[in-house]
Write an enzyme that holds these catalytic residues in place. Structure first.
Site, PDB file in Angstrom:
ATOM      1  N   ARG A   1       2.825   5.971  -3.280  1.00  0.00           N
ATOM      2  CA  ARG A   1       3.956   6.798  -3.690  1.00  0.00           C
ATOM      3  C   ARG A   1       4.220   6.700  -5.188  1.00  0.00           C
ATOM      4  O   ARG A   1       4.654   7.674  -5.811  1.00  0.00           O
ATOM      5  CB  ARG A   1       5.188   6.409  -2.871  1.00  0.00           C
ATOM      6  CG  ARG A   1       5.110   6.908  -1.416  1.00  0.00           C
ATOM      7  CD  ARG A   1       6.043   6.106  -0.498  1.00  0.00           C
ATOM      8  NE  ARG A   1       6.089   6.649   0.858  1.00  0.00           N
ATOM      9  CZ  ARG A   1       5.176   6.420   1.796  1.00  0.00           C
ATOM     10  NH1 ARG A   1       4.110   5.676   1.513  1.00  0.00           N
ATOM     11  NH2 ARG A   1       5.318   6.931   3.019  1.00  0.00           N
TER      12      ARG A   1
ATOM     13  N   ASP B   1       2.071  -1.406  11.932  1.00  0.00           N
ATOM     14  CA  ASP B   1       0.780  -1.887  11.431  1.00  0.00           C
ATOM     15  C   ASP B   1       0.526  -3.347  11.770  1.00  0.00           C
ATOM     16  O   ASP B   1      -0.602  -3.830  11.619  1.00  0.00           O
ATOM     17  CB  ASP B   1       0.692  -1.689   9.917  1.00  0.00           C
ATOM     18  CG  ASP B   1       0.537  -0.229   9.532  1.00  0.00           C
ATOM     19  OD1 ASP B   1      -0.025   0.541  10.335  1.00  0.00           O
ATOM     20  OD2 ASP B   1       0.977   0.152   8.436  1.00  0.00           O
TER      21      ASP B   1
ATOM     22  N   GLN C   1       4.922   9.083   7.384  1.00  0.00           N
ATOM     23  CA  GLN C   1       4.033   9.987   6.649  1.00  0.00           C
ATOM     24  C   GLN C   1       4.447  11.442   6.841  1.00  0.00           C
ATOM     25  O   GLN C   1       4.454  12.223   5.886  1.00  0.00           O
ATOM     26  CB  GLN C   1       2.585   9.776   7.097  1.00  0.00           C
ATOM     27  CG  GLN C   1       2.013   8.429   6.699  1.00  0.00           C
ATOM     28  CD  GLN C   1       0.587   8.245   7.183  1.00  0.00           C
ATOM     29  OE1 GLN C   1       0.038   9.090   7.873  1.00  0.00           O
ATOM     30  NE2 GLN C   1      -0.012   7.124   6.828  1.00  0.00           N
TER      31      GLN C   1
ATOM     32  N   LYS D   1       0.820  -1.213   0.000  1.00  0.00           N
ATOM     33  CA  LYS D   1       0.000   0.000   0.000  1.00  0.00           C
ATOM     34  C   LYS D   1       0.854   1.262   0.000  1.00  0.00           C
ATOM     35  O   LYS D   1       0.581   2.216  -0.737  1.00  0.00           O
ATOM     36  CB  LYS D   1      -0.953  -0.013   1.208  1.00  0.00           C
ATOM     37  CG  LYS D   1      -1.970   1.114   1.218  1.00  0.00           C
ATOM     38  CD  LYS D   1      -3.184   0.742   2.046  1.00  0.00           C
ATOM     39  CE  LYS D   1      -2.942   0.902   3.528  1.00  0.00           C
ATOM     40  NZ  LYS D   1      -3.010   2.322   3.971  1.00  0.00           N
ATOM     41  N   SER D   2       1.902   1.275   0.821  1.00  0.00           N
ATOM     42  CA  SER D   2       2.764   2.460   0.904  1.00  0.00           C
ATOM     43  C   SER D   2       3.414   2.769  -0.440  1.00  0.00           C
ATOM     44  O   SER D   2       3.456   3.926  -0.886  1.00  0.00           O
ATOM     45  CB  SER D   2       3.856   2.251   1.955  1.00  0.00           C
ATOM     46  OG  SER D   2       3.315   2.185   3.247  1.00  0.00           O
TER      47      SER D   2
END
Length: 429
Positions: free
Chosen positions: A28, A316, A170, A23-24
């Site tokens: 990006r 997470d 973030q 996801k990260s």
């Protein structure tokens, strides 16, 4: 609400799963591809709700983006080619989109208003807004700009030399994106290294950026250049199957092509410390990111202490590790994890409440929890708190409970892993 009732299982877990894209990195890839010049192609893009919010935002700013399944093509406009959106930008539930985009939007020559859903509107933004204001940004909103909706008035930015007070990739990423606009060098310092996908990818796109793990500097770059991004499997999604295979006796599971960036592999270090039979196979470097296959065979486990510099490397994964701790011998202590209070929900509260409801011996603390393990879990109602990682934790919990578990809402899983339930069913034997 879309509840799911899960009966106790009688077998074990066997098979191979390819988890969805990280996801990260997916977020990006869209941001950097859009502000670069030329074509960027992305493979294994995460087709989840959060990442689609990032695509939609750049489409609103005039970037041509074509998506075909997990393949995405971006015709980047460069920073100077982004256009003022015709409407407010809806970031849904995506904290990553919001915080990174605040850094980018702050230095653009137009005004933008951004908002999100009820959950995102409760998440604090001052951790990003305050340092951006030190750079000269003009950001207005609820409670001095601490909560969405926020209005960003584009302006020229100054560089900054900033010590991060929170362990947040973030916030770091937002300041680095803002640093692309500023005339001089922006420096971000952190006590504990957080995930470094922004630094790695900006280098690949040609940014003038340097990092030693604790200190990152970025200088104004006239134009990033489009490139190819191959998104590895998301280790945060893989973590649910790592824990499931560890807990369910007689299990053997392989997870293919998982990202093994060292700023993200705390989950692997901890389960090995607990005594897991876990090995990495076919390890290689793709696009600057380490990837490999993870083999997990069930085994008895022992409680551990999770703290300090380990926390940002598995932030997470703490909810699913807490579940694993209930099945390990001895006591597991989780501390220094106060960052979980400002995720999609207060995850410390959500985890302790749900595990206690299932019969676990959990004592909440100010910055974590104490879990006394080797506990038989009963069934019962499991509250997702509309948080994808809490909902998936509840589904995995049903593999080791004595009675039916009812997860109150699984729709939120679509944020990061739409095919999660089907993938789990595919390895239930």
């Amino acid at each position: 609400m879309n509840p799911l009732a899960l009966q106790p299982i009688s077998g074990s877990l066997h098979g191979t799963i390819k988890v969805p894209g990280d996801k990260s990195i997916s977020h990006r890839s869209i941001i950097f591809g859009s502000i670069a010049k030329g074509t960027t192609t992305v493979t294994n893009f995460l087709d989840g709700e959060d990442c689609m919010r990032t695509i939609d935002a750049f489409k609103e700013m005039g970037v041509p983006i074509q998506k075909n399944g997990s393949n995405v093509t971006i015709e980047g406009t460069g920073l100077s080619g982004l256009m003022e959106p015709n409407k407010e930008l809806d970031f849904g539930n995506s904290g990553t989109t919001t915080r990174l985009m605040l850094g980018l939007l702050a230095g653009l020559p137009f005004n933008t208003t951004v908002y999100g859903d009820a959950s995102l509107s409760k998440r604090p933004m001052n951790r990003v807004v305050d340092p951006l204001r030190l750079m000269g940004a003009t950001i207005d909103g609820k409670e001095q700009g601490n909560y969405l909706p926020l209005t960003i008035t584009g302006t020229s930015l100054n560089s900054i030399d900033y010590d991060l007070p929170v362990k947040s990739a973030q916030v770091k990423s937002a300041l680095l994106l803002a640093g692309l606009h500023s005339e001089n060098t922006t420096i971000v310092r952190e006590k504990s290294p957080t995930r470094n996908h922004t630094e790695t990818m900006l280098q690949a796109f040609g940014a003038n950026i340097k990092s030693d793990g604790h200190t990152t500097s970025i200088s104004k770059t006239d134009d990033l250049q489009g490139c190819h991004v191959e998104v590895p499997g998301d280790i945060s999604s893989a973590a649910f199957f790592v824990v499931a295979a560890c807990m369910v006796p007689g299990s053997e599971v392989i997870l293919k092509d998982v990202g093994l960036n060292e700023t993200r592999t705390g989950i692997i270090d901890i389960v090995l410390q607990m005594g897991a039979k876990l090995t990495i196979q076919n390890e290689r470097i793709v696009g600057g990111e380490k990837i490999g296959d993870i083999l997990i065979i069930s085994s008895p486990l022992t409680g551990v202490t999770i703290e300090g510099d380990a926390i940002p490397r598995l932030i997470d994964e703490i909810p699913i590790l807490a579940l694993l701790a209930t099945q390990a011998d001895g006591t597991t202590i989780i501390k220094d994890a106060e960052e979980l209070k400002v995720k999609e929900t207060d995850r410390l509260l959500a985890v302790s409440e749900n595990l206690t409801q299932l019969g676990a011996d959990v004592t909440p603390t100010e910055d974590g929890m104490i879990i006394r393990g080797n506990t038989k879990l009963k069934g019962g109602n499991f509250k997702s708190f509309d948080d994808h990682r809490i909902a998936m934790m509840g589904i995995i919990a049903s593999l080791v409970t004595e009675d039916t578990v009812v997860v109150d809402n699984i729709d939120c899983i679509n944020i990061s892993y739409p095919n999660f339930v089907n993938d789990l069913q595919s390895i239930l034997k």
